[in-house]
Design an enzyme around this catalytic site. Structure first.
Site, PDB file in Angstrom:
ATOM      1  N   THR A 110       0.808  -1.127   0.180  1.00 21.72           N
ATOM      2  CA  THR A 110      -0.144  -0.108   0.070  1.00 21.72           C
ATOM      3  C   THR A 110       0.793   1.136   0.072  1.00 21.72           C
ATOM      4  O   THR A 110       1.783   1.321   0.646  1.00 21.72           O
ATOM      5  CB  THR A 110      -0.908   0.088   1.448  1.00 21.72           C
ATOM      6  N   VAL A 112     -11.699  -6.820   1.777  1.00 25.76           N
ATOM      7  CA  VAL A 112     -11.113  -5.393   1.861  1.00 25.76           C
ATOM      8  C   VAL A 112     -10.107  -5.568   3.046  1.00 25.76           C
ATOM      9  O   VAL A 112     -10.300  -6.253   4.242  1.00 25.76           O
ATOM     10  CB  VAL A 112     -12.263  -4.247   2.392  1.00 25.76           C
ATOM     11  N   ASP A 165      -6.574  -3.497   5.275  1.00 24.61           N
ATOM     12  CA  ASP A 165      -6.694  -2.342   6.192  1.00 24.61           C
ATOM     13  C   ASP A 165      -6.650  -0.818   5.680  1.00 24.61           C
ATOM     14  O   ASP A 165      -6.923   0.169   6.585  1.00 24.61           O
ATOM     15  CB  ASP A 165      -5.288  -2.522   7.223  1.00 24.61           C
ATOM     16  N   GLY A 184       0.982  -3.518   4.657  1.00 18.36           N
ATOM     17  CA  GLY A 184       1.237  -5.051   4.857  1.00 18.36           C
ATOM     18  C   GLY A 184      -0.165  -5.899   5.000  1.00 18.36           C
ATOM     19  O   GLY A 184      -0.719  -5.396   4.245  1.00 18.36           O
TER      20      GLY A 184
HETATM   21  N1  GLY Z   1      -2.607  -3.414   3.076  1.00 17.57           N
HETATM   22  C1  GLY Z   1      -3.176  -3.685   2.229  1.00 17.57           C
HETATM   23  C2  GLY Z   1      -4.149  -4.770   2.297  1.00 17.57           C
HETATM   24  O1  GLY Z   1      -4.008  -5.883   3.023  1.00 17.57           O
HETATM   25  O2  GLY Z   1      -5.211  -4.667   1.623  1.00 17.57           O
END
Ligand code: GLY
Length: 317
Positions: free
Chosen positions: A151, A180, A182, A203
């Site tokens: 991300t 979906v 974090d 992550g």
């Molecule tokens: N950190 C992005 C996801 O796990 O969707």
């Protein structure tokens, strides 16, 4: 007043350069974060954010993004939005809504269309080919399908003292449709309070959500910890707790900046990031977990950068 910006991964560096240019000219933190993240969303070789992002298990590219203003606590977010050029801009627009400020799927895409955001086929041929190849590998070698969740998360502080956080992601490669992570979730993917500072995550979303790590880092900074100490305490403390109680911890890395423009990061995998402030030009660093809940941070080498350029542009057979 001082100013600064920090963002996850090497891919954010050009955006950090642009954000710092805007902040030096006394532009607002919101404009800086939006410009920073759009730079990443628009670049086709970054396969975990925006245009060129990798699709879900059904071959459909579903994107997540969020925007938070640390003065007013306004938040806007989208999850599973499709074929809209800049999800971060939609999230920012949604942050102005009193109700319905977090939209998912068709509702998010329809909102973007009604508000006049640009429609674009975000799935590149290259990303589709990587997806096809991965499907074949999973079938042939019985692999764990899940991979990649880089991300872009960003925090900016402007000369007026306003802080803003933003995120954008195509999420976990090969995620189930509708999954979906974090990135659009307040407290997990991002959090910011202009009176304290902000934090953002990259992550494995499923594990980041278990610890609400962005909020935790801001909370610790509010108790007086430096951004680095807050990141170390929150990230490694939770890594250990999760390993003990859940059996394992996925990869995660967090960035933070406080209202003085000081910054910190912590990570349980090799992690690159870009940061700059009034005193220091934007620079890319590499971070690794150190001894005793500390983080080892050093400037990126020329060799690393060259290898990275080659890797992200390598032909996909
Ligand atoms: N950190 C992005 C996801 O796990 O969707």
């Amino acid at each position: 007043m001082t100013w600064g910006a920090i963002a996850t991964w090497r891919m954010a560096h050009d955006g950090v350069v642009e954000a710092l240019r805007l902040l030096a000219e006394n532009d607002q933190a919101g404009d800086a974060v939006e410009a920073l993240i759009k730079t990443v969303e628009d670049y086709p070789y970054y396969k975990s954010v925006g245009y060129g992002g990798l699709p879900n298990a059904a071959g459909i590219l579903e994107l997540d993004a969020a925007y938070m203003d640390g003065d007013s606590f306004k938040i806007g977010a989208v999850a599973g939005i499709r074929d809209v050029k800049n999800p971060i801009s939609v999230a920012r627009k949604l942050s102005e809504e009193k109700f319905n400020s977090f939209r998912v799927g068709e509702g998010a895409t329809n909102y973007a269309m009604l508000e006049g955001f640009e429609r674009k086929n975000m799935l590149t041929r290259r990303a589709h080919r990587i997806w096809e190849k991965r499907l074949e590998e999973i079938r042939l070698y019985n692999l764990n399908p899940y991979d990649g969740h880089d991300t872009v998360g960003a925090i900016a502080l402007d000369q007026a003292g306003t802080m803003v956080a933003g995120t954008s992601s195509s999420g976990l490669f090969m995620k189930a449709p509708g999954r979906v992570g974090d990135s659009p979730l307040s407290g997990s993917g991002f959090y910011v309070d202009s009176e304290i500072g902000g934090a953002a995550a990259t992550g494995l979303g499923e594990d980041l959500m278990k610890g609400c790590l962005s909020y935790e880092i801001v909370r610790l900074m509010g108790e007086g910890l430096s951004p680095q100490k807050a990141c170390d305490q929150a990230v490694y403390g939770f890594h250990d707790k999760l390993t003990q109680r859940y059996g394992k911890a996925g990869a995660f890395s967090l960035i933070a900046m406080n209202k003085a423009g000081e910054w910190g990061v912590a990570t349980n995998v090799e992690f690159t990031f870009s940061v700059g402030n009034e005193q220091n030009k934007p620079q890319i660093f590499i971070a690794n977990k150190g001894e005793n809940h500390t983080t080892h941070i050093e400037p990126i080498t020329k060799e690393w950068l060259e290898a990275y350029e080659k890797r992200i542009k390598a032909p996909v057979e």
